[in-house]
Design a protein around this motif. Structure first.
Motif, PDB file in Angstrom:
ATOM      1  N   ALA A 117      55.199  21.321  13.545  1.00 24.72           N
ATOM      2  CA  ALA A 117      56.318  20.388  13.685  1.00 24.72           C
ATOM      3  C   ALA A 117      57.642  21.129  13.831  1.00 24.72           C
ATOM      4  O   ALA A 117      57.832  22.224  13.295  1.00 24.72           O
ATOM      5  CB  ALA A 117      56.375  19.462  12.481  1.00 24.72           C
ATOM      6  N   PHE A 153      53.993  20.319   4.761  1.00 17.51           N
ATOM      7  CA  PHE A 153      54.707  20.424   6.030  1.00 17.51           C
ATOM      8  C   PHE A 153      53.861  21.141   7.076  1.00 17.51           C
ATOM      9  O   PHE A 153      53.210  22.139   6.791  1.00 17.51           O
ATOM     10  CB  PHE A 153      56.036  21.155   5.830  1.00 17.51           C
ATOM     11  CG  PHE A 153      56.934  20.496   4.821  1.00 17.51           C
ATOM     12  CD1 PHE A 153      57.456  19.238   5.060  1.00 17.51           C
ATOM     13  CD2 PHE A 153      57.231  21.114   3.615  1.00 17.51           C
ATOM     14  CE1 PHE A 153      58.276  18.612   4.131  1.00 17.51           C
ATOM     15  CE2 PHE A 153      58.043  20.499   2.678  1.00 17.51           C
ATOM     16  CZ  PHE A 153      58.560  19.243   2.940  1.00 17.51           C
ATOM     17  N   SER A 154      53.884  20.621   8.290  1.00 17.86           N
ATOM     18  CA  SER A 154      53.114  21.180   9.390  1.00 17.86           C
ATOM     19  C   SER A 154      53.818  22.377  10.001  1.00 17.86           C
ATOM     20  O   SER A 154      55.039  22.362  10.200  1.00 17.86           O
ATOM     21  CB  SER A 154      52.899  20.111  10.471  1.00 17.86           C
ATOM     22  OG  SER A 154      52.388  20.686  11.653  1.00 17.86           O
ATOM     23  N   GLU A 193      50.435  14.470  12.373  1.00 29.60           N
ATOM     24  CA  GLU A 193      49.686  15.472  13.130  1.00 29.60           C
ATOM     25  C   GLU A 193      48.322  14.919  13.539  1.00 29.60           C
ATOM     26  O   GLU A 193      47.846  15.171  14.659  1.00 29.60           O
ATOM     27  CB  GLU A 193      49.522  16.731  12.282  1.00 29.60           C
ATOM     28  CG  GLU A 193      49.124  17.971  13.053  1.00 29.60           C
ATOM     29  CD  GLU A 193      49.147  19.209  12.167  1.00 29.60           C
ATOM     30  OE1 GLU A 193      48.129  19.465  11.492  1.00 29.60           O
ATOM     31  OE2 GLU A 193      50.183  19.903  12.147  1.00 29.60           O
ATOM     32  N   THR A 253      62.127  20.206  14.307  1.00 28.15           N
ATOM     33  CA  THR A 253      63.158  19.184  14.147  1.00 28.15           C
ATOM     34  C   THR A 253      64.242  19.375  15.199  1.00 28.15           C
ATOM     35  O   THR A 253      64.736  20.486  15.398  1.00 28.15           O
ATOM     36  CB  THR A 253      63.774  19.241  12.735  1.00 28.15           C
ATOM     37  OG1 THR A 253      62.745  19.014  11.764  1.00 28.15           O
ATOM     38  CG2 THR A 253      64.851  18.185  12.574  1.00 28.15           C
ATOM     39  N   ARG A 260      61.800  14.491  13.671  1.00 26.21           N
ATOM     40  CA  ARG A 260      60.684  15.369  13.343  1.00 26.21           C
ATOM     41  C   ARG A 260      59.633  15.220  14.440  1.00 26.21           C
ATOM     42  O   ARG A 260      59.069  14.138  14.616  1.00 26.21           O
ATOM     43  CB  ARG A 260      60.107  14.976  11.983  1.00 26.21           C
ATOM     44  CG  ARG A 260      58.973  15.868  11.486  1.00 26.21           C
ATOM     45  CD  ARG A 260      59.476  17.181  10.975  1.00 26.21           C
ATOM     46  NE  ARG A 260      58.465  17.903  10.206  1.00 26.21           N
ATOM     47  CZ  ARG A 260      58.641  19.136   9.740  1.00 26.21           C
ATOM     48  NH1 ARG A 260      59.786  19.772   9.966  1.00 26.21           N
ATOM     49  NH2 ARG A 260      57.693  19.734   9.049  1.00 26.21           N
ATOM     50  N   ASN A 301      56.100  16.158  16.094  1.00 22.51           N
ATOM     51  CA  ASN A 301      54.743  16.698  15.910  1.00 22.51           C
ATOM     52  C   ASN A 301      54.013  16.600  17.248  1.00 22.51           C
ATOM     53  O   ASN A 301      53.608  15.510  17.665  1.00 22.51           O
ATOM     54  CB  ASN A 301      53.985  15.904  14.845  1.00 22.51           C
ATOM     55  CG  ASN A 301      54.292  16.352  13.437  1.00 22.51           C
ATOM     56  OD1 ASN A 301      53.653  17.233  12.899  1.00 22.51           O
ATOM     57  ND2 ASN A 301      55.305  15.727  12.840  1.00 22.51           N
ATOM     58  N   ASP A 356      59.970  13.922   7.439  1.00 26.20           N
ATOM     59  CA  ASP A 356      59.109  15.106   7.326  1.00 26.20           C
ATOM     60  C   ASP A 356      58.101  15.007   6.184  1.00 26.20           C
ATOM     61  O   ASP A 356      57.448  15.992   5.842  1.00 26.20           O
ATOM     62  CB  ASP A 356      59.964  16.360   7.140  1.00 26.20           C
ATOM     63  CG  ASP A 356      60.772  16.336   5.855  1.00 26.20           C
ATOM     64  OD1 ASP A 356      60.849  15.266   5.205  1.00 26.20           O
ATOM     65  OD2 ASP A 356      61.346  17.379   5.492  1.00 26.20           O
ATOM     66  N   GLN A 369      55.341  13.076   5.904  1.00 27.38           N
ATOM     67  CA  GLN A 369      53.972  12.664   6.217  1.00 27.38           C
ATOM     68  C   GLN A 369      53.424  13.423   7.424  1.00 27.38           C
ATOM     69  O   GLN A 369      52.734  12.876   8.277  1.00 27.38           O
ATOM     70  CB  GLN A 369      53.874  11.159   6.452  1.00 27.38           C
ATOM     71  CG  GLN A 369      54.833  10.593   7.488  1.00 27.38           C
ATOM     72  CD  GLN A 369      56.192  10.278   6.934  1.00 27.38           C
ATOM     73  OE1 GLN A 369      56.311   9.619   5.912  1.00 27.38           O
ATOM     74  NE2 GLN A 369      57.218  10.750   7.596  1.00 27.38           N
ATOM     75  N   ASP A 370      53.746  14.715   7.468  1.00 28.99           N
ATOM     76  CA  ASP A 370      53.295  15.544   8.592  1.00 28.99           C
ATOM     77  C   ASP A 370      51.785  15.487   8.830  1.00 28.99           C
ATOM     78  O   ASP A 370      51.353  15.392   9.982  1.00 28.99           O
ATOM     79  CB  ASP A 370      53.732  17.000   8.400  1.00 28.99           C
ATOM     80  CG  ASP A 370      55.157  17.264   8.858  1.00 28.99           C
ATOM     81  OD1 ASP A 370      55.806  16.326   9.374  1.00 28.99           O
ATOM     82  OD2 ASP A 370      55.624  18.411   8.704  1.00 28.99           O
TER      83      ASP A 370
END
Length: 322
Positions: free
Chosen positions: A66, A62-63, A115, A68, A82, A84, A108, A110-111
């Motif tokens: 990011a 998780f970034s 990114e 939500t 989500r 980014n 969420d 494939q942050d």
């Protein structure tokens, strides 16, 4: 430029497959051969296992950047987005629709990829937590994607500082990308997407020849997997060639430029080949990127082939953004 070059048959020859990809495919088959079927253990249990990193795919990273937010959907439901952001002021918004057969996956999960798109193309990436089957069959997922697209058209400038939109997704997300572009054109009169990044999507849910003929080789997606996903997504629908379900059969005029990406060892190969041809025949710009040996989902693994996809995707998005 529209890619009108004829197919090179050498791309589809096993001799064109890089040893690294051949080794990856062998690993995929070995790992997947011991995996339980999601329709036996249940969709929710399979989703939770994916989040724990069990099986072939690693646990999601998780970034920290990011966040939500939520908006209201067509049914009064809440839809999580989500977000980014890029490191610089955004020059566009990339609407991302995740894969997973309309059953698995999440906005969420494939942050790092989102990114990267944010940084390499200068766009704010907005990923949709659309409702999943079998708990929420068609049209719930497409309705949510449409609702978010319409909301971005109305609120993108205010919320993110730009109203320039691109769109894309992988697998089921590729399907939802095409459906969303069509719905925005037909239901909202919106044809303003600058470009669509459509990666190994499913476009004929009545099943193309490559889907039917793929068989039981466990390269992520077998014929039976496709059938089970379709039955979960469309439990009561027998006519699966309705354009809103199978966009291959839609009137494809006035669509945005598109980049279609697929590997030669993907059960959905025909879907991309056919959809690209129809997209171009309808007078739209389209590029077709075929990757020797690529299995379904090959872009999700670290390899030179997926690096090539990354470079081509970023170049396409930057070009259509202008």
């Amino acid at each position: 430029m529209t890619d009108t070059r004829p197919f090179d048959s050498a791309l589809f020859d096993d001799a064109a497959i890089d040893p690294e990809i051949a080794s990856l495919n062998a690993q995929i088959i070995e790992v997947f051969s011991g995996q339980p079927e999601w329709w036996i253990v249940g969709a929710q249990a399979s989703r939770e296992a994916r989040r724990r990193g069990e099986g072939l795919f690693p646990a999601p990273v998780f970034s920290d950047r990011a966040r939500t937010i939520t908006i209201t959907g067509k049914d009064g439901n809440e839809i999580a987005l989500r977000v980014n952001p890029p490191l610089q002021p955004p020059r566009g918004i990339y609407l991302h629709l995740h894969g997973g057969g309309w059953v698995l996956g999440g906005a969420d999960m494939q942050d790092p990829m989102l990114e990267r798109i944010a940084d390499n193309t200068g766009q704010t990436v907005v990923a949709v937590e659309y409702r999943l089957a079998p708990e929420h069959p068609y049209p719930a997922g497409p309705d949510d994607c449409e609702a978010v697209a319409a909301w971005l058209v109305q609120n993108g400038k205010k919320e993110f500082g730009t109203d320039v939109l691109t769109i894309g997704g992988e697998s089921a997300g590729g399907h939802l990308t095409a459906v969303t572009i069509l719905r925005m054109r037909d239901r909202h009169g919106y044809t303003g997407f600058r470009g669509a990044n459509i990666v190994y999507g499913a476009f004929d849910l009545s099943m193309t020849p490559s889907q039917r003929l793929f068989g039981d080789t466990r390269l992520v997606l077998r014929t039976i997997d496709i059938q089970q996903f379709y039955n979960a997504f469309l439990p009561t629908i027998t006519d699966r060639r309705v354009p809103d379900i199978s966009p291959l059969y839609a009137d494809l005029r006035n669509m945005c430029p598109a980049l279609f990406t697929v590997g030669t060892k993907d059960a959905l190969l025909d879907d991309t080949l056919f959809m690209h041809a129809r997209w171009v025949a309808a007078g739209n710009e389209a590029e077709l990127a075929i990757y020797p040996g690529g299995a379904h989902g090959f872009t999700l693994f670290p390899n030179d082939l997926s690096k090539s996809v990354t470079a081509k995707t970023d170049a396409f998005l930057n070009r259509v953004l202008g």
